[in-house]
Scaffold this motif. Structure first.
Motif, PDB file in Angstrom:
ATOM      1  N   PRO A   1      55.692  28.304  57.812  1.00  0.00           N
ATOM      2  CA  PRO A   1      57.023  28.925  57.804  1.00  0.00           C
ATOM      3  C   PRO A   1      57.647  28.856  59.190  1.00  0.00           C
ATOM      4  CG  PRO A   1      55.315  30.605  57.766  1.00  0.00           C
ATOM      5  CD  PRO A   1      54.629  29.292  57.577  1.00  0.00           C
ATOM      6  N   SER A   2      58.954  28.726  59.227  1.00  0.00           N
ATOM      7  CA  SER A   2      59.647  28.639  60.511  1.00  0.00           C
ATOM      8  C   SER A   2      59.563  29.941  61.287  1.00  0.00           C
ATOM      9  CB  SER A   2      61.116  28.247  60.292  1.00  0.00           C
ATOM     10  OG  SER A   2      61.759  29.201  59.447  1.00  0.00           O
ATOM     11  N   ARG A   3      59.375  31.020  60.583  1.00  0.00           N
ATOM     12  CA  ARG A   3      59.205  32.322  61.234  1.00  0.00           C
ATOM     13  C   ARG A   3      58.359  33.214  60.342  1.00  0.00           C
ATOM     14  NH1 ARG A   3      65.117  35.267  60.512  1.00  0.00           N
ATOM     15  NH2 ARG A   3      65.428  34.750  58.299  1.00  0.00           N
TER      16      ARG A   3
ATOM     17  N   ILE B   1      43.817  37.439  50.268  1.00  0.00           N
ATOM     18  CA  ILE B   1      45.268  37.586  50.399  1.00  0.00           C
ATOM     19  C   ILE B   1      45.662  37.759  51.866  1.00  0.00           C
ATOM     20  CG2 ILE B   1      47.240  39.038  49.790  1.00  0.00           C
ATOM     21  CD1 ILE B   1      45.719  39.742  47.196  1.00  0.00           C
ATOM     22  N   GLY B   2      44.905  38.568  52.573  1.00  0.00           N
ATOM     23  CA  GLY B   2      45.220  38.838  53.973  1.00  0.00           C
ATOM     24  C   GLY B   2      45.186  37.608  54.855  1.00  0.00           C
ATOM     25  N   ARG B   3      44.329  36.623  54.519  1.00  0.00           N
ATOM     26  CA  ARG B   3      44.230  35.406  55.327  1.00  0.00           C
ATOM     27  C   ARG B   3      45.541  34.621  55.361  1.00  0.00           C
ATOM     28  NH1 ARG B   3      41.604  35.467  59.613  1.00  0.00           N
ATOM     29  NH2 ARG B   3      39.374  35.867  59.393  1.00  0.00           N
ATOM     30  N   TRP B   4      46.380  34.801  54.358  1.00  0.00           N
ATOM     31  CA  TRP B   4      47.658  34.099  54.364  1.00  0.00           C
ATOM     32  C   TRP B   4      48.587  34.634  55.439  1.00  0.00           C
ATOM     33  CZ3 TRP B   4      49.121  29.719  51.839  1.00  0.00           C
ATOM     34  CH2 TRP B   4      48.203  29.220  50.914  1.00  0.00           C
ATOM     35  N   GLY B   5      48.253  35.800  55.985  1.00  0.00           N
ATOM     36  CA  GLY B   5      49.007  36.301  57.128  1.00  0.00           C
ATOM     37  C   GLY B   5      48.855  35.384  58.330  1.00  0.00           C
ATOM     38  N   ASN B   6      47.693  34.715  58.450  1.00  0.00           N
ATOM     39  CA  ASN B   6      47.490  33.750  59.534  1.00  0.00           C
ATOM     40  C   ASN B   6      48.398  32.538  59.364  1.00  0.00           C
ATOM     41  OD1 ASN B   6      44.044  34.544  59.135  1.00  0.00           O
ATOM     42  ND2 ASN B   6      45.406  35.359  60.707  1.00  0.00           N
ATOM     43  N   TRP B   7      48.685  32.193  58.118  1.00  0.00           N
ATOM     44  CA  TRP B   7      49.615  31.086  57.859  1.00  0.00           C
ATOM     45  C   TRP B   7      51.016  31.440  58.340  1.00  0.00           C
ATOM     46  CZ3 TRP B   7      53.507  30.887  53.793  1.00  0.00           C
ATOM     47  CH2 TRP B   7      54.125  29.640  53.690  1.00  0.00           C
ATOM     48  N   PHE B   8      51.452  32.670  58.072  1.00  0.00           N
ATOM     49  CA  PHE B   8      52.763  33.104  58.541  1.00  0.00           C
ATOM     50  C   PHE B   8      52.844  33.078  60.068  1.00  0.00           C
ATOM     51  CE2 PHE B   8      53.139  34.975  54.278  1.00  0.00           C
ATOM     52  CZ  PHE B   8      54.460  34.659  53.984  1.00  0.00           C
ATOM     53  N   ASN B   9      51.731  33.417  60.733  1.00  0.00           N
ATOM     54  CA  ASN B   9      51.717  33.479  62.196  1.00  0.00           C
ATOM     55  C   ASN B   9      51.320  32.160  62.848  1.00  0.00           C
ATOM     56  OD1 ASN B   9      52.482  36.135  62.069  1.00  0.00           O
ATOM     57  ND2 ASN B   9      50.489  36.985  62.627  1.00  0.00           N
TER      58      ASN B   9
ATOM     59  N   LEU C   1      60.821  38.358  57.789  1.00  0.00           N
ATOM     60  CA  LEU C   1      62.011  38.283  56.960  1.00  0.00           C
ATOM     61  C   LEU C   1      62.753  39.600  57.103  1.00  0.00           C
ATOM     62  CD1 LEU C   1      63.717  36.863  54.770  1.00  0.00           C
ATOM     63  CD2 LEU C   1      62.244  37.960  53.064  1.00  0.00           C
ATOM     64  N   ASN C   2      63.998  39.518  57.541  1.00  0.00           N
ATOM     65  CA  ASN C   2      64.797  40.722  57.762  1.00  0.00           C
ATOM     66  C   ASN C   2      65.528  41.124  56.485  1.00  0.00           C
ATOM     67  OD1 ASN C   2      64.288  41.121  60.610  1.00  0.00           O
ATOM     68  ND2 ASN C   2      65.505  39.281  60.956  1.00  0.00           N
ATOM     69  N   LEU C   3      65.139  42.260  55.932  1.00  0.00           N
ATOM     70  CA  LEU C   3      65.828  42.826  54.775  1.00  0.00           C
ATOM     71  C   LEU C   3      66.805  43.867  55.288  1.00  0.00           C
ATOM     72  CD1 LEU C   3      62.818  43.263  52.322  1.00  0.00           C
ATOM     73  CD2 LEU C   3      64.427  41.358  52.475  1.00  0.00           C
ATOM     74  N   GLY C   4      67.979  43.388  55.698  1.00  0.00           N
ATOM     75  CA  GLY C   4      68.930  44.281  56.335  1.00  0.00           C
ATOM     76  C   GLY C   4      68.387  44.704  57.684  1.00  0.00           C
ATOM     77  N   PRO C   5      68.321  46.017  57.929  1.00  0.00           N
ATOM     78  CA  PRO C   5      67.781  46.494  59.217  1.00  0.00           C
ATOM     79  C   PRO C   5      66.250  46.567  59.240  1.00  0.00           C
ATOM     80  CG  PRO C   5      68.548  48.360  57.933  1.00  0.00           C
ATOM     81  CD  PRO C   5      68.894  47.117  57.130  1.00  0.00           C
ATOM     82  N   ILE C   6      65.617  46.254  58.087  1.00  0.00           N
ATOM     83  CA  ILE C   6      64.158  46.405  57.986  1.00  0.00           C
ATOM     84  C   ILE C   6      63.487  45.044  58.127  1.00  0.00           C
ATOM     85  CG2 ILE C   6      62.253  47.186  56.545  1.00  0.00           C
ATOM     86  CD1 ILE C   6      64.204  49.028  55.111  1.00  0.00           C
ATOM     87  N   PRO C   7      62.652  44.859  59.144  1.00  0.00           N
ATOM     88  CA  PRO C   7      61.924  43.590  59.288  1.00  0.00           C
ATOM     89  C   PRO C   7      60.654  43.598  58.435  1.00  0.00           C
ATOM     90  CG  PRO C   7      61.486  44.989  61.178  1.00  0.00           C
ATOM     91  CD  PRO C   7      62.457  45.740  60.313  1.00  0.00           C
ATOM     92  N   LEU C   8      60.512  42.620  57.575  1.00  0.00           N
ATOM     93  CA  LEU C   8      59.321  42.495  56.739  1.00  0.00           C
ATOM     94  C   LEU C   8      58.477  41.350  57.288  1.00  0.00           C
ATOM     95  CD1 LEU C   8      57.716  43.328  54.238  1.00  0.00           C
ATOM     96  CD2 LEU C   8      59.078  41.701  52.910  1.00  0.00           C
ATOM     97  N   ARG C   9      57.403  41.692  57.942  1.00  0.00           N
ATOM     98  CA  ARG C   9      56.555  40.691  58.580  1.00  0.00           C
ATOM     99  C   ARG C   9      55.522  40.168  57.586  1.00  0.00           C
ATOM    100  NH1 ARG C   9      57.564  40.655  63.976  1.00  0.00           N
ATOM    101  NH2 ARG C   9      58.727  42.451  64.775  1.00  0.00           N
TER     102      ARG C   9
END
Length: 326
Positions: A9-11, A139-147, A14-22
């Motif tokens: 992912p490029s980042r 499931i948690g390991r996919w967090g490494n993909w995002f980062n 994901l910003n849901l309005g004022p709430i950042p969803l990491r």
């Protein structure tokens, strides 16, 4: 030129309005929900009450997050306390960095506290949640993909992951997706534990120990593929030694526990057996009622027999009196 690869992912937010969803935090949260959901189903199947797993997880999850972060910061202290680094980053858990060894160790302490408060045996609880923990890791390991972190050696395989970030010494290119390897391995571990638990009726913590041993076996070869900075001892990464040591402990526990405490716990939560006990009590009451009716029938038969005997004696007596008068 690579014909196929897994794009990153490029980042990672994901910003849901004022709430950042990491993405990293989102994967952790989803993993926790899956672990509690599956653990609850297994706990109820073992004879426990609904909601007990979630109540204990309230203690286990925060302890696990703290333990995972502490292990990561201690073993990779140079990322936060070396020259040019900001030690405040050690608290930014959403940027990645959880050590499973610390998460399981301190999470177990939290679970022990919660289990004692509910009066349930810790080994039985651990057996119930073991497959769920493995799925949470998957499931948690996919967090490494995002980062874009914790990838393996460079490769041109079709399933290579593309790294585009150059931050923190990263070199853009395609690498072994070790996050994917570990995610798939953890799914296999969950399936293995569920199958073995049904087949052999594992108890007294042996299902959890099987999860630990199976995970460590996979983590050893996956860790060996990673290229991120790590401390080495005798040519092996620190986590390789940790996986080997914990694997041996888990195997020893399985062997000794099977000898000392075979089978599984008959009761996993005090009072929960009353659900099945009500049916049993009802059957007892029905049997008792039937027994009372049968007993009353016997008494009535006995009364009828006594009356018949008395009538016969009266007839004999009257016949004797008549003979005397004659």
């Amino acid at each position: 030129m690579e014909l196929a690869f897994i794009p990153s992912p490029s980042r990672g937010v994901l910003n849901l309005g004022p709430i950042p969803l990491r993405g990293y935090a989102f994967c952790i949260i989803i993993g926790v929900f899956v672990a509690v959901w599956l653990g609850n189903k297994r706990w109820i199947a073992r004879g426990g009450r609904a909601g007990t797993v979630a109540d204990i997880a309230v203690w286990a999850v925060p302890f696990g997050l703290i333990g995972g972060r502490l292990y990561h910061v201690i073993t990779d202290y140079q990322l936060y306390f070396s020259e040019g680094r900001d030690w405040v980053d050690a608290f930014k858990i959403w940027e990645g960095g959880l050590g499973i060894w610390g998460a399981i160790a301190l999470g177990a302490v939290g679970a022990w506290i919660g289990a004692r408060r509910r009066g349930v045996p810790m080994p039985a609880y651990a057996d119930a949640v073991a497959p769920g923990i493995a799925l949470a890791q998957a499931i948690g390991r996919w967090g490494n993909w995002f980062n874009q972190e914790l990838y393996g050696r460079a490769t041109d395989l079709p399933w290579a992951v593309e790294i585009t970030s150059s931050a923190d010494g990263r070199v853009p290119g395609t690498y072994h997706p070790t996050f994917l390897y570990e995610s798939l391995w953890c799914i296999g571990v969950a399936v293995l534990v569920i199958w073995a638990d049904r087949r052999f009726e594992l108890g007294h913590g042996r299902a959890f120990a099987l999860y630990v041993a199976a995970y460590c076996a996979g983590r050893f070869w996956i860790e060996y593929m990673r290229v991120d900075d790590a401390h080495h001892i005798l040519g092996l990464r620190l986590n390789n030694w940790t996986a080997l040591f914990v694997f041996l402990l888990a195997v020893v526990y399985i062997v000794l526990s099977a000898r000392m405490r075979p089978g599984r716990e008959a009761v996993v939560e005090p009072g929960a057996e009353s659900v099945g006990g009500d049916a049993g009590d009802g059957a007892t009451r029905d049997a008792g009622s039937r027994g009372s009716e049968d007993a009353e029938g016997v008494v009535e038969n006995e009364d009828t027999g006594d009356a018949a005997v008395q009538d016969a004696e009266k007839d004999v007596k009257d016949g004797a009196d008549s003979a005397e008068r004659s």
